[in-house]
Motif scaffolding. Structure first.
Motif, short mmCIF file in Angstrom:
data_model
loop_
_atom_site.label_atom_id
_atom_site.label_comp_id
_atom_site.label_asym_id
_atom_site.label_seq_id
_atom_site.Cartn_x
_atom_site.Cartn_y
_atom_site.Cartn_z
N MET A 200 -7.64 -13.95 2.58
CA MET A 200 -8.41 -13.00 3.78
C MET A 200 -8.17 -12.00 3.85
SD MET A 200 -7.88 -13.99 7.83
CE MET A 200 -5.50 -13.72 8.02
N VAL A 201 -7.78 -10.67 3.81
CA VAL A 201 -7.50 -9.57 3.46
C VAL A 201 -6.48 -8.56 5.38
CG1 VAL A 201 -7.74 -6.67 3.07
CG2 VAL A 201 -9.43 -9.02 2.07
N ARG A 202 -5.75 -8.07 4.71
CA ARG A 202 -4.70 -7.88 6.14
C ARG A 202 -4.69 -6.35 5.99
NH1 ARG A 202 -3.20 -12.89 4.39
NH2 ARG A 202 -2.83 -14.83 6.41
N LEU A 203 -4.32 -5.51 7.58
CA LEU A 203 -4.27 -4.68 7.46
C LEU A 203 -3.09 -4.61 9.26
CD1 LEU A 203 -4.55 -1.58 6.41
CD2 LEU A 203 -6.45 -1.25 7.71
N ASN A 204 -2.29 -4.05 8.70
CA ASN A 204 -1.55 -4.26 9.90
C ASN A 204 -2.18 -2.56 10.53
OD1 ASN A 204 1.09 -3.24 12.22
ND2 ASN A 204 1.84 -5.26 11.08
N CYS A 205 -2.23 -2.21 11.18
CA CYS A 205 -3.09 -0.79 11.62
C CYS A 205 -2.06 -0.40 12.14
CB CYS A 205 -3.66 -0.80 12.62
SG CYS A 205 -5.77 -1.96 12.15
N ALA A 206 -1.29 -0.41 12.34
CA ALA A 206 0.60 0.14 13.04
C ALA A 206 1.77 0.14 12.13
CB ALA A 206 1.06 -0.50 14.35
N ALA A 207 1.18 -0.35 10.98
CA ALA A 207 2.57 -0.07 9.78
C ALA A 207 1.78 1.42 8.76
CB ALA A 207 2.40 -1.08 9.10
N ILE A 208 0.86 2.11 8.97
CA ILE A 208 -0.13 2.47 8.35
C ILE A 208 -0.03 4.24 8.79
CG2 ILE A 208 -1.71 3.32 6.58
CD1 ILE A 208 -0.74 0.75 5.77
N PRO A 209 0.63 5.12 8.09
CA PRO A 209 0.44 6.83 8.96
C PRO A 209 -0.93 7.12 9.17
CG PRO A 209 1.85 6.52 7.01
CD PRO A 209 1.66 4.87 6.98
N ALA A 210 -1.46 7.33 10.56
CA ALA A 210 -2.59 8.17 10.58
C ALA A 210 -2.90 8.80 9.84
CB ALA A 210 -2.35 8.90 12.15
N THR A 211 -2.67 9.56 8.69
CA THR A 211 -2.94 10.27 7.46
C THR A 211 -3.45 9.48 6.18
OG1 THR A 211 -0.80 10.74 7.03
CG2 THR A 211 -1.90 12.33 8.28
N LEU A 212 -3.92 8.16 6.49
CA LEU A 212 -3.91 7.17 5.08
C LEU A 212 -4.36 5.93 5.52
CD1 LEU A 212 -0.09 6.98 3.57
CD2 LEU A 212 -2.43 8.92 3.43
N ILE A 213 -4.27 5.96 7.25
CA ILE A 213 -5.44 5.25 6.82
C ILE A 213 -6.69 4.69 7.18
CG2 ILE A 213 -5.88 6.13 9.88
CD1 ILE A 213 -4.84 1.85 9.08
N GLU A 214 -7.48 6.09 7.52
CA GLU A 214 -8.92 6.13 6.89
C GLU A 214 -9.05 5.50 5.70
OE1 GLU A 214 -11.98 9.41 7.06
OE2 GLU A 214 -10.71 9.67 8.04
N SER A 215 -7.62 5.88 4.57
CA SER A 215 -8.18 6.02 3.33
C SER A 215 -7.68 4.51 2.87
CB SER A 215 -7.25 6.53 2.01
OG SER A 215 -5.73 5.73 2.47
N GLU A 216 -6.83 3.43 3.54
CA GLU A 216 -6.76 2.27 3.24
C GLU A 216 -7.93 1.23 3.81
OE1 GLU A 216 -4.21 0.58 2.21
OE2 GLU A 216 -2.92 2.06 1.21
N LEU A 217 -8.87 1.88 5.49
CA LEU A 217 -9.55 0.79 5.64
C LEU A 217 -11.38 1.55 4.42
CD1 LEU A 217 -9.78 1.53 9.42
CD2 LEU A 217 -10.15 -0.56 7.91
N PHE A 218 -11.64 2.32 4.15
CA PHE A 218 -13.06 2.63 3.48
C PHE A 218 -12.39 3.01 1.72
CE2 PHE A 218 -13.03 4.65 7.81
CZ PHE A 218 -13.60 3.63 8.33
#
Length: 551
Positions: free
Chosen positions: A273-291
């Protein structure tokens, strides 16, 4: 006859000197055959000292090549009052450097013996010495790694062939010793690296095994309450599907543990399972982390990176704290979920994925939607199958079992033999509201274990001053809390004189129904969950696993 002896004396002295020199070189050569990497530096300097003294020289220097640009002096011995040779850059003494790198011996008895092209070498020799010099290339495995020089600074001297040949052999032995000790050092470093990696793998293996024990299906969850059983029933109902699941609950209630259970019980369990804590990633980087992103997509994007959707292909993507996503990212997340495709930042190519979404939040998303902080269309997309995680204050009957699990864990790690837990402490823990839920309970038990001195453990709940959370205003919560308080006063005795039913002014059967409605278990005169800790020693019950959560 006397004249003959006088005439023979210089010749005899020369023979004796030659014999002493040969003996010295033999002893030094034998010493370097078995020299270790720990002592080779000291032995080289000692050998330089012995050779300089035996031949009446002024100094000896060993230089090693660094980055093909400079010969750095690493070993040197000189007579008192003389400065060590500092080494030199290849560009500063080009003729000397070229000769050494070709593997040639550089030998001159007078500075004027140097060839005309050695202009820089003449200038340096006149300014800093030497007056006479004999330099051998130092080779390791056929490659020149430096040079070893012997010379005079205060006078000139000749270099007989026998001396040159004997020193050449000795320098070759030095090169072999350096090669051997370097190899030994590399082997030692490799062994240390292997040991480091082995220890790291063992630690990671222990961590993964512990994580597997914690999250494998529903076995990592501790408790017998109706509230927890209801959650597990929902997990079993939805786990085998591909439907999105939204886990809602306060911090520390075990949302990530339930997400793991959903994944481990699903057909996708063979892939992690792949995890992503949306609160731990800066707003400027969350998009690149997701996509994901392409190299150069933005300043600082120095390499291509796959997004979490790509990594989670044919598996599960757990979006923790999904309520923290910025609105602009929510739009793109919704589009990705609808189209089942993503585009990396900096690319127009669409990448298809097959991902099951599990989201978690401690926010009230209904309220967030009403206040336009969370998109309603994304909320409906995620909220296909909601599971509400009960707070710990809603399942106090599980607290003894959780305490038992934590005590087992810390008793092992702290090497403290705890045989039982004070029953009064358990009742106090059950009455505490636990705003931090299971995580706060675990910390409380850990603190008590640190302070424990005997075989019986006493645990004090956190002070009320640390509880800054607002009390629940729900009538059901107030009624439930009152029932738990009365049961605690009566030792969890429902029937009979001074039982909970009599104190509450209701029939025992009515109280039974109320307890079932609120998910409060009881067995006889006290809850079954108290028995493992108060009526028998720790360790005699089942080995329950700790219900720890990051969610």
């Amino acid at each position: 006859m006397a004249a003959e002896r006088l005439n023979d004396s210089p010749a005899q002295a020369g023979v004796d000197d030659q014999l002493r020199f040969e003996t010295l070189m033999t002893e030094l050569s034998a010493k370097f055959v078995s020299v270790t990497s720990a002592s080779i530096d000291h032995e080289i300097v000692e050998a330089q000292k012995d050779i300089v003294r035996a031949l009446g020289l002024d100094r000896s220097t060993l230089v090693q090549l660094r980055d093909d640009e400079r010969f750095v002096a690493t070993h040197s011995w000189q007579l008192p009052g003389l400065q060590p040779f500092p080494g030199f850059a290849v560009k500063d003494l080009p003729w000397m450097a070229s000769a050494i790198l070709r593997g040639d011996v550089v030998c001159f008895s007078r500075i004027d013996d140097l060839p005309e092209e050695a202009v820089s070498e003449r200038q340096v020799a006149r300014k800093f010495g030497p007056r006479s010099n004999l330099t051998f290339p130092l080779k390791v495995g056929g490659r020149v790694i430096g040079a070893m020089a012997f010379g005079t600074v205060r006078h000139q001297r000749e270099w007989p062939d026998v001396v040159v040949n004997r020193l050449r052999v000795f320098v070759e032995i030095i090169g072999s010793a350096l090669a051997r000790t370097r190899a030994e050092d590399e082997i030692q470093r490799a062994l240390e690296e292997v040991k480091r990696l082995r220890d790291q793998l063992q630690r990671e293996n222990m961590y993964l095994q512990q994580e597997i024990k914690t999250v494998r299906g529903c076995r990592g969850l501790v408790g017998e309450s109706y509230a927890l059983r209801r959650v597990l029933e929902q997990v079993e109902q939805v786990a085998h599907t591909n439907s999105s699941v939204l886990l809602v609950g306060e911090t520390g209630t075990g949302k990530e543990l339930i997400a793991n259970a959903l994944h481990e019980l699903s057909p996708r369990r063979d892939r992690p399972m792949v995890r992503l804590n949306c609160a731990a990633i800066p707003a400027t980087l969350i998009e690149s982390e997701l996509f994901g992103r392409e190299k150069g997509a933005y300043t600082g994007a120095l390499s291509r990176q796959a997004g979490r959707f790509e990594v989670a292909h044919r598996s599960t993507l757990f979006l923790d704290e999904v309520g923290e996503l910025p609105l602009e990212v929510q739009v793109k997340l919704l589009r990705a979920l609808q189209e089942k495709q993503v585009e990396r930042l900096g690319s127009s190519k669409s990448i298809s994925f097959d991902v099951r979404i599990i989201a978690a939040t401690n926010r009230d998303l209904d309220k967030e939607v009403r206040e336009r902080r969370f998109r309603d269309d994304l909320y409906y997309r995620l909220n296909v199958f909601p599971i509400r995680m009960p707070a710990l204050r809603e399942r106090p009957e599980d607290i003894p079992l959780l305490v038992q699990s934590f005590v087992h864990e810390f008793a092992k790690s702290f090497c403290k033999p705890i045989e039982s837990v004070d029953q009064g402490s358990l009742r106090a823990l059950q009455l505490y509201p636990w705003p931090g839920n299971i995580r706060e309970l675990r910390n409380t038990v850990e603190r008590a274990m640190i302070l424990a001195n005997g075989s019986r453990l006493f645990i004090s709940p956190p002070s009320d001053s640390s509880n800054n959370s607002a009390p629940s205003l729900l009538l059901s919560d107030a009624e439930r809390g009152h029932l738990c308080n009365v049961l605690a006063m009566t030792g969890w005795r429902v029937r009979g004189k001074d039982g909970a039913a009599e104190l509450l002014g209701v029939k025992p059967t009515t109280l039974d129904s109320m307890l079932v409605r609120h998910g409060i278990a009881h067995g006889g005169e006290q809850p079954k969950s108290l028995n493992p800790l108060s009526d028998r020693p720790l360790g005699s019950g089942s080995n329950s696993l700790a219900s720890i959560s990051n969610g």
